[in-house]
Design an enzyme around this catalytic site. Structure first.
Site, short mmCIF file in Angstrom:
data_model
loop_
_atom_site.label_atom_id
_atom_site.label_comp_id
_atom_site.label_asym_id
_atom_site.label_seq_id
_atom_site.Cartn_x
_atom_site.Cartn_y
_atom_site.Cartn_z
N SER A 543 0.78 -1.21 -0.21
CA SER A 543 0.05 0.10 -0.05
C SER A 543 0.94 1.19 0.20
CB SER A 543 -1.08 -0.21 1.01
OG SER A 543 -2.09 1.03 0.98
N ASP A 628 -9.91 -3.78 -5.25
CA ASP A 628 -9.41 -2.93 -4.16
C ASP A 628 -10.14 -1.56 -4.21
OD1 ASP A 628 -7.74 -1.58 -2.58
OD2 ASP A 628 -5.93 -2.59 -3.22
N HIS A 663 -8.05 -4.93 -1.12
CA HIS A 663 -6.69 -4.54 -0.77
C HIS A 663 -5.94 -5.39 0.10
CE1 HIS A 663 -4.11 -0.84 -0.16
NE2 HIS A 663 -4.30 -0.95 1.19
#
Length: 690
Positions: A543, A628, A663
């Site tokens: 991320s 995501d 995610h």
């Protein structure tokens, strides 16, 4: 297993080459040409075809490591006690706990009434709910105050939109209504029939709070609050005393809290203090006061209190003043105690205040680097604090701590099967020096018999955003690398909050590049001290940690042999300029608003996607999730395509997109172990340890 080099792989297998469709993006008179902007359109058949082609290429390149992946999977799974039980906690007349069973991917939530010797009642079996779904995630799981009803929510595609259900625990019948498209935030009123839940807007921002009465149609639900400002995130919770509901509105740097008597859930929320730009405050309740943690004139936060009857700022009085070297990170309330969580010198501490007398003490911890966190403490009228403790060598451990006698009882240390002996591993702290002279903490863990005087394969990770302090926590998965002679290191770089709030602020906005140069300084320090070499050094991050990886491989690709970027946030400028995306308006207070030319040009100067250039790059593995909502799949996809087009080396570059997840990657413990085994196999192959 056959052995081959990445060069050989690329000469026998041809990677997908994405079509270039130049799109000119203009801001502040500056033009950027994005050849792969078209990948944002998931309805374009070419997009899915490209992702599938990349997945096929990745599978083909990694096929010779299949046996190694299986071996790693078996190792990792073999350390887990598959049939296991959490430490039960008491709430009212019940003991609540979860358990797992061998061969089942998800948890089973249970309780017993009156005694741990009583018959078990299964509240919810995630395995039954997950059956038939490629992806499954549990959001809400809350029993009503009278213990008769269960609220739970599920997501079956990784988009983080949950359907909320209500179950009568006596009859095992679901209520007729279910509520779609809810978010994580949920709370019961004390009447056990009124509930509050949140929903998100088109940019996936929780912006509305609804009140629902069980047994009524959802179209009769009452909109309690709507937050129109795109910079704010709405949440709902309850104080530890269970006396008040707290409606919180938080941007990255500003907050506002409203409260409501939990015994009067149809009443009106009251404001504690109106938002003021740059001022954060967080609220807990004890007796006749709200206890308020705030950064107003206190960068590391201070603790105040105000009467419940008059909670606005003019009535705030100091309980613990601001300190330059100690950051208050949280406060928990019990009937006779306050527990204050602090961070000093990069380590967490726990401060206990006995409310009747004002006496205080600290809970101490034995290791040079560790992580602590509050456990399940649902009972207010108790002298027992449950906390979790772990370190780089100590498995997750649950303690019950007597707040009066200071005795601590180890309730459980997570078992690590296969004869794990923590004395055979070493953890320590080092310091690297950043270009501006700032010392940067580094945490290391390695086998005791490893010689630190020669270069070793080393995996360096970090994050450095949002004020998140990277935890020095245990991972049994990690043993598959440590036992092969790999050193693991964590760079506690600026942008996190390991050394206080200023540590965070020195790594954001127009200071963001400190995050990247700190990480590079940590890599150079490990090389200079002989722990590793550029040919042995791998890096990983996910991320915003993927942004870190992307930025540093642009800046210093010569330092790293291999890089793994999981769901990386790499197309910084384009994403933050688009207010329809989740990582945009809410993120302006983290990265800066690129509608301001100063921020635009600064962000462009480090954005990984915008700074890919014709140079050699390390071997790289990039992952994405098609659903995501936080980092859209097209960011890693575009980045991979651009790297393929420009890089001048023959090192392997792989993109692996999970076509049914978001995610957090795959759901279920077995699928997550497969993902870990895949990434470890990639690393070991690149290190020549396969």
């Amino acid at each position: 297993m056959s052995r081959f080099s990445s060069r050989e792989a690329l000469t026998t297998l041809q990677p997908p080459i994405a079509e270039k469709r130049p799109q000119v993006l203009t801001a502040h008179g500056d033009e950027r040409v994005d050849d792969y902007y078209w990948m944002r359109d998931r309805d374009d058949p070419a997009v899915m075809a490209y992702l599938e082609a990349e997945n096929a290429y990745t599978e083909a390149v990694m096929q010779p490591t299949t046996d190694l992946q299986t071996k790693l999977y078996d190792e990792i799974l073999g350390r887990i006690q598959e049939t296991d039980l959490s430490v039960p906690y008491r709430k009212g007349d019940y003991y609540y706990y979860s358990r797992t069973e061998e061969g089942k991917a998800y948890s089973i939530f249970c309780r017993k009434k009156g005694s741990l010797d009583a018959p078990e009642e299964v509240l919810l079996d995630e395995n039954l709910l997950a059956a038939g779904h490629e992806y499954f995630d549990l959001g809400v799981l809350q029993v009503s105050p009278d213990h008769r009803l269960l609220a739970y929510s599920i997501d079956t595609n990784g988009a983080e939109l949950f359907t909320l259900y209500f179950l009568d625990l006596a009859t095992r019948e679901l209520y007729a209504e279910s509520i779609p498209d809810t978010y994580y935030s949920f709370v019961w009123g004390n009447d056990s029939r009124t509930v509050f839940y949140t929903q998100v807007d088109a940019a996936h921002r929780p912006h509305k709070l609804f009140r629902h009465t069980l047994g009524t149609p959802i179209d009769q639900d009452v909109l309690v609050f709507h937050e129109p400002d795109d910079a704010y995130h709405l949440g709902i919770g309850k104080t530890a005393s269970e006396a008040y509901l707290l409606l919180s509105l938080n941007s990255k740097v500003t907050s506002e809290v409203h409260f409501l008597d939990a015994n009067d859930p149809t009443g009106e929320f009251k404001l504690i203090q109106a938002r003021s730009p740059g001022v954060e405050y967080y609220v807990e309740h004890h007796g006749e006061h709200f206890y308020i943690t705030t950064n107003q004139d206190a960068i590391n936060f201070k603790l105040l209190r105000a009467p419940v009857s008059r909670p606005s700022r003019e009535n705030w009085e100091t309980v613990i003043p601001h300190r330059e070297t100690v950051m208050i990170t949280g406060v928990s309330a019990f009937a006779r105690h306050l527990v204050i969580y602090e961070r000093q010198g990069g380590l967490e501490t726990v401060r206990v205040r006995h409310m009747p007398s004002g006496d205080e003490h600290y809970i101490t911890f034995p290791e040079p680097t560790y992580e602590i966190g509050e456990g399940a403490n649902p009972e207010y009228d108790t002298n027992t604090l449950r906390f979790n403790y772990t370190s780089l060598v100590t498995p997750w451990s649950v303690f019950d701590y007597d707040l009066d006698t200071r005795d601590r009882e180890l309730k459980k240390e997570t078992p690590v099967l296969g004869g794990y002996d923590k004395t055979q591993y070493v953890s320590q702290r080092l310091e690297a020096i950043a270009p501006d002279g700032t010392p940067i903490p580094l945490s290391l863990v390695y086998r005791k018999d490893l010689q630190p005087t020669e270069p070793h394969p080393l995996l360096l990770t970090g994050y450095g955003s949002y004020g998140y302090s990277y935890p020095d926590s245990f991972s049994s998965t990690r043993l598959s690398l440590l036992d092969r002679g790999v050193v693991m290191a964590i760079a506690h770089i600026r942008g996190g909050a390991e050394l206080g709030r200023k540590w965070y602020e020195d790594g954001k906005f127009l200071n963001k590049k400190n995050t990247f140069t700190d990480f590079i300084a940590c890599a150079e320090h490990l090389i200079d001290r002989g722990w590793t070499s550029p040919q042995h050094l791998a890096i990983t991050g996910g991320s915003a940690g993927g942004l870190l990886v992307g930025a540093v491989v642009n800046l210093r690709p010569d330092l790293f042999r291999v890089a793994i970027a999981d769901v990386p946030f790499v197309d910084v400028v384009t994403t933050i300029l688009d207010p329809s995306l989740p990582l945009s308006v809410m993120e302006w207070e983290e990265w800066g608003n690129p509608n301001d030319p100063a921020f635009y040009h600064y962000m462009k100067s480090y954005s990984p996607y915008d700074n890919v250039t014709a140079q050699d790059y390390p071997a790289m593995l990039v992952t994405a999730g098609l659903n995501d909502p936080r980092v859209s799949y097209w960011e890693p996809a575009k980045w991979t395509a651009k790297l393929r087009a420009l890089k001048t080396d023959s090192n392997v570059l792989l993109l692996k997109t999970n076509m049914g997840a978001g995610h957090s990657g795959a759901s279920g413990r077995y699928e997550r172990i497969k993902e870990a085994a895949f990434e470890y196999a990639f690393l070991l192959w690149q290190w020549g340890l396969a």
